[in-house]
Design a protein around this motif. Structure first.
Motif, PDB file in Angstrom:
ATOM      1  N   PHE A  32    -109.839  18.260  -7.385  1.00  0.00           N
ATOM      2  CA  PHE A  32    -109.487  16.875  -7.687  1.00  0.00           C
ATOM      3  C   PHE A  32    -108.759  16.219  -6.516  1.00  0.00           C
ATOM      4  N   LEU A  33    -107.803  16.941  -5.930  1.00  0.00           N
ATOM      5  CA  LEU A  33    -107.040  16.374  -4.819  1.00  0.00           C
ATOM      6  C   LEU A  33    -107.910  16.151  -3.586  1.00  0.00           C
ATOM      7  N   ILE A  34    -108.819  17.066  -3.318  1.00  0.00           N
ATOM      8  CA  ILE A  34    -109.710  16.878  -2.166  1.00  0.00           C
ATOM      9  C   ILE A  34    -110.623  15.673  -2.388  1.00  0.00           C
ATOM     10  N   ILE A  35    -111.179  15.555  -3.587  1.00  0.00           N
ATOM     11  CA  ILE A  35    -112.067  14.425  -3.878  1.00  0.00           C
ATOM     12  C   ILE A  35    -111.303  13.109  -3.798  1.00  0.00           C
ATOM     13  N   ALA A  36    -110.084  13.101  -4.311  1.00  0.00           N
ATOM     14  CA  ALA A  36    -109.309  11.864  -4.353  1.00  0.00           C
ATOM     15  C   ALA A  36    -108.782  11.436  -2.985  1.00  0.00           C
ATOM     16  N   ASN A  37    -108.551  12.388  -2.075  1.00  0.00           N
ATOM     17  CA  ASN A  37    -107.869  12.060  -0.829  1.00  0.00           C
ATOM     18  C   ASN A  37    -108.689  12.227   0.436  1.00  0.00           C
ATOM     19  N   SER A  38    -109.902  12.735   0.351  1.00  0.00           N
ATOM     20  CA  SER A  38    -110.658  13.013   1.556  1.00  0.00           C
ATOM     21  C   SER A  38    -112.087  12.490   1.438  1.00  0.00           C
ATOM     22  N   ARG A  39    -112.469  11.624   2.356  1.00  0.00           N
ATOM     23  CA  ARG A  39    -113.830  11.110   2.378  1.00  0.00           C
ATOM     24  C   ARG A  39    -114.819  12.238   2.663  1.00  0.00           C
ATOM     25  N   THR A  40    -114.448  13.142   3.551  1.00  0.00           N
ATOM     26  CA  THR A  40    -115.300  14.284   3.867  1.00  0.00           C
ATOM     27  C   THR A  40    -115.459  15.183   2.651  1.00  0.00           C
ATOM     28  N   GLY A  41    -114.385  15.372   1.895  1.00  0.00           N
ATOM     29  CA  GLY A  41    -114.455  16.169   0.673  1.00  0.00           C
ATOM     30  C   GLY A  41    -115.383  15.556  -0.359  1.00  0.00           C
ATOM     31  N   ARG A  42    -115.337  14.239  -0.510  1.00  0.00           N
ATOM     32  CA  ARG A  42    -116.246  13.555  -1.439  1.00  0.00           C
ATOM     33  C   ARG A  42    -117.695  13.742  -1.019  1.00  0.00           C
ATOM     34  N   ARG A  43    -117.965  13.605   0.280  1.00  0.00           N
ATOM     35  CA  ARG A  43    -119.334  13.806   0.765  1.00  0.00           C
ATOM     36  C   ARG A  43    -119.809  15.227   0.508  1.00  0.00           C
ATOM     37  N   TRP A  44    -118.932  16.192   0.732  1.00  0.00           N
ATOM     38  CA  TRP A  44    -119.260  17.597   0.523  1.00  0.00           C
ATOM     39  C   TRP A  44    -119.603  17.864  -0.938  1.00  0.00           C
ATOM     40  N   VAL A  45    -118.780  17.352  -1.852  1.00  0.00           N
ATOM     41  CA  VAL A  45    -119.038  17.545  -3.284  1.00  0.00           C
ATOM     42  C   VAL A  45    -120.310  16.801  -3.694  1.00  0.00           C
ATOM     43  N   ARG A  46    -120.538  15.608  -3.154  1.00  0.00           N
ATOM     44  CA  ARG A  46    -121.751  14.857  -3.469  1.00  0.00           C
ATOM     45  C   ARG A  46    -123.001  15.631  -3.033  1.00  0.00           C
ATOM     46  N   ARG A  47    -122.951  16.231  -1.840  1.00  0.00           N
ATOM     47  CA  ARG A  47    -124.093  17.027  -1.378  1.00  0.00           C
ATOM     48  C   ARG A  47    -124.322  18.239  -2.275  1.00  0.00           C
TER      49      ARG A  47
END
Length: 92
Positions: A32-47
């Motif tokens: 949750f914290l990575i998704i909420a605070n990191s654009r790279t983390g969001r891209r990684w989870v989206r992929r």
């Protein structure tokens, strides 16, 4: 904040097999914290959601059953296919 989330993920992975239930909550908090605070983390989870259908369905299931804040953060990781699928299923 990203460092703390990586620490939560690492400790969560290390303690997931212990009888004390600390692994899954720490993994959830770290993700949750990575998704909420990191654009790279969001891209990684989206992929990952785009590649792994079971993960996409699992996160979609959690999106529907959590509160507004948590759900809103998880919806930012939806791949485009899931967004279209959700819109076509909504009775409008």
């Amino acid at each position: 904040m990203v460092g703390f989330s990586i620490l939560c993920l690492t400790v969560g992975l290390a303690t997931i097999w212990l009888p004390i239930p600390t692994g899954v909550p720490l993994l959830s908090l770290g993700a949750f914290l990575i998704i909420a605070n990191s654009r790279t983390g969001r891209r990684w989870v989206r992929r990952l959601r785009k590649k792994l259908d079971w993960l996409d369905y699992a996160i979609s299931w959690v999106e529907e059953r959590t509160g507004n804040t948590f759900s809103r953060v998880l919806k930012t990781t939806r791949p485009l296919m899931t967004r279209h699928r959700k819109k076509s299923q909504d009775p409008a």
